[in-house]
Design a protein around this motif. Sequence first.
Motif, PDB file in Angstrom:
ATOM      1  N   SER A 214      -6.654   4.056  -4.771  1.00  0.00           N
ATOM      2  CA  SER A 214      -7.325   3.716  -6.033  1.00  0.00           C
ATOM      3  C   SER A 214      -8.518   2.796  -5.767  1.00  0.00           C
ATOM      4  N   TYR A 215      -8.370   1.866  -4.802  1.00  0.00           N
ATOM      5  CA  TYR A 215      -9.492   0.991  -4.447  1.00  0.00           C
ATOM      6  C   TYR A 215     -10.570   1.755  -3.684  1.00  0.00           C
ATOM      7  N   LEU A 216     -10.148   2.667  -2.816  1.00  0.00           N
ATOM      8  CA  LEU A 216     -11.108   3.456  -2.033  1.00  0.00           C
ATOM      9  C   LEU A 216     -11.957   4.351  -2.939  1.00  0.00           C
ATOM     10  N   GLN A 217     -11.366   4.814  -4.032  1.00  0.00           N
ATOM     11  CA  GLN A 217     -12.141   5.600  -5.000  1.00  0.00           C
ATOM     12  C   GLN A 217     -13.264   4.752  -5.596  1.00  0.00           C
ATOM     13  N   LEU A 218     -12.943   3.492  -5.915  1.00  0.00           N
ATOM     14  CA  LEU A 218     -13.953   2.590  -6.476  1.00  0.00           C
ATOM     15  C   LEU A 218     -15.031   2.261  -5.444  1.00  0.00           C
ATOM     16  N   LEU A 219     -14.644   2.221  -4.167  1.00  0.00           N
ATOM     17  CA  LEU A 219     -15.598   1.939  -3.084  1.00  0.00           C
ATOM     18  C   LEU A 219     -16.325   3.201  -2.616  1.00  0.00           C
ATOM     19  N   GLN A 220     -15.980   4.343  -3.207  1.00  0.00           N
ATOM     20  CA  GLN A 220     -16.653   5.632  -2.963  1.00  0.00           C
ATOM     21  C   GLN A 220     -16.564   6.078  -1.499  1.00  0.00           C
ATOM     22  N   VAL A 221     -15.356   6.009  -0.936  1.00  0.00           N
ATOM     23  CA  VAL A 221     -15.174   6.450   0.458  1.00  0.00           C
ATOM     24  C   VAL A 221     -14.036   7.462   0.610  1.00  0.00           C
ATOM     25  N   THR A 222     -13.446   7.904  -0.485  1.00  0.00           N
ATOM     26  CA  THR A 222     -12.297   8.811  -0.375  1.00  0.00           C
ATOM     27  C   THR A 222     -12.677  10.194   0.153  1.00  0.00           C
ATOM     28  N   ASP A 223     -13.986  10.507   0.195  1.00  0.00           N
ATOM     29  CA  ASP A 223     -14.407  11.808   0.712  1.00  0.00           C
ATOM     30  C   ASP A 223     -14.072  11.973   2.189  1.00  0.00           C
ATOM     31  N   LYS A 224     -13.899  10.856   2.912  1.00  0.00           N
ATOM     32  CA  LYS A 224     -13.630  10.915   4.344  1.00  0.00           C
ATOM     33  C   LYS A 224     -12.240  10.405   4.718  1.00  0.00           C
ATOM     34  N   VAL A 225     -11.446   9.991   3.748  1.00  0.00           N
ATOM     35  CA  VAL A 225     -10.138   9.382   4.033  1.00  0.00           C
ATOM     36  C   VAL A 225      -9.022  10.360   3.681  1.00  0.00           C
ATOM     37  N   VAL A 226      -8.044  10.496   4.585  1.00  0.00           N
ATOM     38  CA  VAL A 226      -6.908  11.385   4.351  1.00  0.00           C
ATOM     39  C   VAL A 226      -5.610  10.658   4.693  1.00  0.00           C
ATOM     40  N   PHE A 227      -4.624  10.804   3.853  1.00  0.00           N
ATOM     41  CA  PHE A 227      -3.278  10.270   4.096  1.00  0.00           C
ATOM     42  C   PHE A 227      -2.567  11.252   5.021  1.00  0.00           C
ATOM     43  N   ASP A 228      -2.305  10.836   6.256  1.00  0.00           N
ATOM     44  CA  ASP A 228      -1.786  11.717   7.302  1.00  0.00           C
ATOM     45  C   ASP A 228      -0.496  11.124   7.872  1.00  0.00           C
ATOM     46  N   LEU A 229       0.624  11.784   7.645  1.00  0.00           N
ATOM     47  CA  LEU A 229       1.913  11.254   8.103  1.00  0.00           C
ATOM     48  C   LEU A 229       2.122  11.362   9.609  1.00  0.00           C
ATOM     49  N   SER A 230       1.223  12.062  10.301  1.00  0.00           N
ATOM     50  CA  SER A 230       1.356  12.139  11.756  1.00  0.00           C
ATOM     51  C   SER A 230       0.722  10.941  12.453  1.00  0.00           C
ATOM     52  N   LEU A 231      -0.062  10.149  11.717  1.00  0.00           N
ATOM     53  CA  LEU A 231      -0.690   8.971  12.314  1.00  0.00           C
ATOM     54  C   LEU A 231       0.365   7.896  12.547  1.00  0.00           C
ATOM     55  N   ALA A 232       0.494   7.466  13.801  1.00  0.00           N
ATOM     56  CA  ALA A 232       1.544   6.490  14.133  1.00  0.00           C
ATOM     57  C   ALA A 232       0.992   5.220  14.752  1.00  0.00           C
ATOM     58  N   ARG A 233      -0.020   5.297  15.605  1.00  0.00           N
ATOM     59  CA  ARG A 233      -0.547   4.144  16.347  1.00  0.00           C
ATOM     60  C   ARG A 233       0.600   3.387  17.009  1.00  0.00           C
ATOM     61  N   GLY A 234       0.699   3.541  18.332  1.00  0.00           N
ATOM     62  CA  GLY A 234       1.872   3.094  19.073  1.00  0.00           C
ATOM     63  C   GLY A 234       2.027   1.604  19.293  1.00  0.00           C
ATOM     64  N   LEU A 235       1.037   0.787  18.906  1.00  0.00           N
ATOM     65  CA  LEU A 235       1.135  -0.646  19.161  1.00  0.00           C
ATOM     66  C   LEU A 235       2.207  -1.279  18.272  1.00  0.00           C
ATOM     67  N   ASP A 236       3.016  -2.126  18.882  1.00  0.00           N
ATOM     68  CA  ASP A 236       4.194  -2.673  18.200  1.00  0.00           C
ATOM     69  C   ASP A 236       3.872  -3.674  17.101  1.00  0.00           C
ATOM     70  N   TYR A 237       2.671  -4.283  17.133  1.00  0.00           N
ATOM     71  CA  TYR A 237       2.450  -5.388  16.199  1.00  0.00           C
ATOM     72  C   TYR A 237       2.069  -4.954  14.787  1.00  0.00           C
ATOM     73  N   TYR A 238       1.835  -3.656  14.560  1.00  0.00           N
ATOM     74  CA  TYR A 238       1.493  -3.216  13.205  1.00  0.00           C
ATOM     75  C   TYR A 238       2.713  -3.275  12.287  1.00  0.00           C
ATOM     76  N   THR A 239       2.483  -3.740  11.047  1.00  0.00           N
ATOM     77  CA  THR A 239       3.596  -3.929  10.101  1.00  0.00           C
ATOM     78  C   THR A 239       3.418  -3.162   8.797  1.00  0.00           C
ATOM     79  N   GLY A 240       2.214  -2.697   8.504  1.00  0.00           N
ATOM     80  CA  GLY A 240       1.961  -2.029   7.225  1.00  0.00           C
ATOM     81  C   GLY A 240       1.007  -0.874   7.376  1.00  0.00           C
ATOM     82  N   VAL A 241      -0.070  -0.883   6.583  1.00  0.00           N
ATOM     83  CA  VAL A 241      -1.037   0.209   6.618  1.00  0.00           C
ATOM     84  C   VAL A 241      -1.676   0.296   8.005  1.00  0.00           C
ATOM     85  N   ILE A 242      -1.896   1.524   8.472  1.00  0.00           N
ATOM     86  CA  ILE A 242      -2.583   1.788   9.745  1.00  0.00           C
ATOM     87  C   ILE A 242      -3.631   2.861   9.496  1.00  0.00           C
TER      88      ILE A 242
END
Length: 462
Positions: free
Chosen positions: A254-282
């Motif tokens: 909803s915020y990305l829509q207001l910032l006009q960048v959703t044309d390039k952003v996709v919610f992808d469940l295969s994205l994992a990023r293996g670094l252990d310190y991530y706790t939320g959005v990646i």
Amino acid sequence: MLGLTTRFSFLALCVLQIDEEVAKLLELKAQLGGDDGKHQFVLKTAKETLTGKYGEDSKLIYDLKDQGGELLSLRYDLTVPFARYLAMNKITNIKRYHIAKVYRRDNPAMTRGRYREFYQCDFDIAGQYDAMIPDAECLKIVHEILSELELGDFCIKVNDRRILDGMFAVCGVPIDKFRTICSTVDKLDKMAWADVKKEMVNEKGLSEEVADQIGEYVSMQGGMDLAERLLQDQKLSQSKQACAGLSDIKLLFSYLQLLQVTDKVVFDLSLARGLDYYTGVIYEAVLTQTGVGLGSTEAQQEAHAEDSVSVGSVAGGGRYDGLVGMFDPKGRKVPCVGVSIGIERIFSIMEQKAEASAEKVRTTEVQVMVVSAQKNLLQERLKLVSDLWNGGVKAEMMYKKNPKLLSQLQHCEEAGIPLVAILGEQELKDGVVKLRVVSTREEFDICRADLLAEIRRRTSEA
């Protein structure tokens, strides 16, 4: 007599203590090299702080040992040192960027922009703020950078560690295998699902049934609509962790829509990023098209394929709310979110685009070259270049007394210097400077008093 004996005993004890201290000093002196001037300094370095932060990627850390056996390492990234800095200085909110070298014990791939020593550019926001507002700004920055550099088409994938952990839980992955399975999922951008599944089953010990359930989820891509659908998913909705992550993904979009960048952003469940310190959005930015011309025919494309740059991911980041607390003596947490830009990978694309383009690439910021048409005009060139410097113009001249005019002009064309200020005997008599436009080879006589203004006008138009 008794008092005298006591005094002698005390003196003897003092002498013994002095001898012991002298012996210690002599031993230390010997360790430092004595008086020969060849001192062997023992430097105390900072404690090593990288272990337990990167998961399976820890194998890429350059581990070292000092003379005493203390474990040390070269800097793996800029995030962990930043978190340590916040903890050491008790900083609870800051916004900053940082460009520096990092080191990876990786297999170099020059055409993919992968090196063992390379630069990263990080942008981070630390502090207690409302959900997803700083996260959205980080994604806006990535979108802005990649758009303005005109590298080609790109996609910014987003996911959430809580969604991944919830997915693993409802699929039946043992909790002690969450991180290692996450590292395997992270390979989906380089390996086919069949190979990833094989690693999960044969190397990580999952059953095929559990792996297949994971496979169903990691194949999903979408936007806010996918997050809404997964919130109603019969299995995933049973995980409070996953639901919290999905709600934040909805808010983020909803915020990305207001910032006009959703044309390039996709919610992808295969994205994992293996670094252990991530706790939320990646998130991770991937180039899907470099924008470099490959030729018009199939044969030309095939001929170019071997030399084409394929860099894949050029930026990545996420939220790491627990990392600062690992370095704080009292475990005090500072929520953080940030992004890291792979500078060398971006340069790989830009360099190939420059080579493929017929357009001349400037290799200097010099605006005007001061040259002489005849010999013995070094003093006049020095006077003119000094006037230009004093006027704020980026000017230069050849460091020769009598350079040839042709070689001076060729240097301007090769370096992409747009203007040439030519001095000759006739120009000096007339009180003018001949200004040459390198791109068109046009020449104009400009009054010496008007030269600064004319150069500024022409360089501002360019």
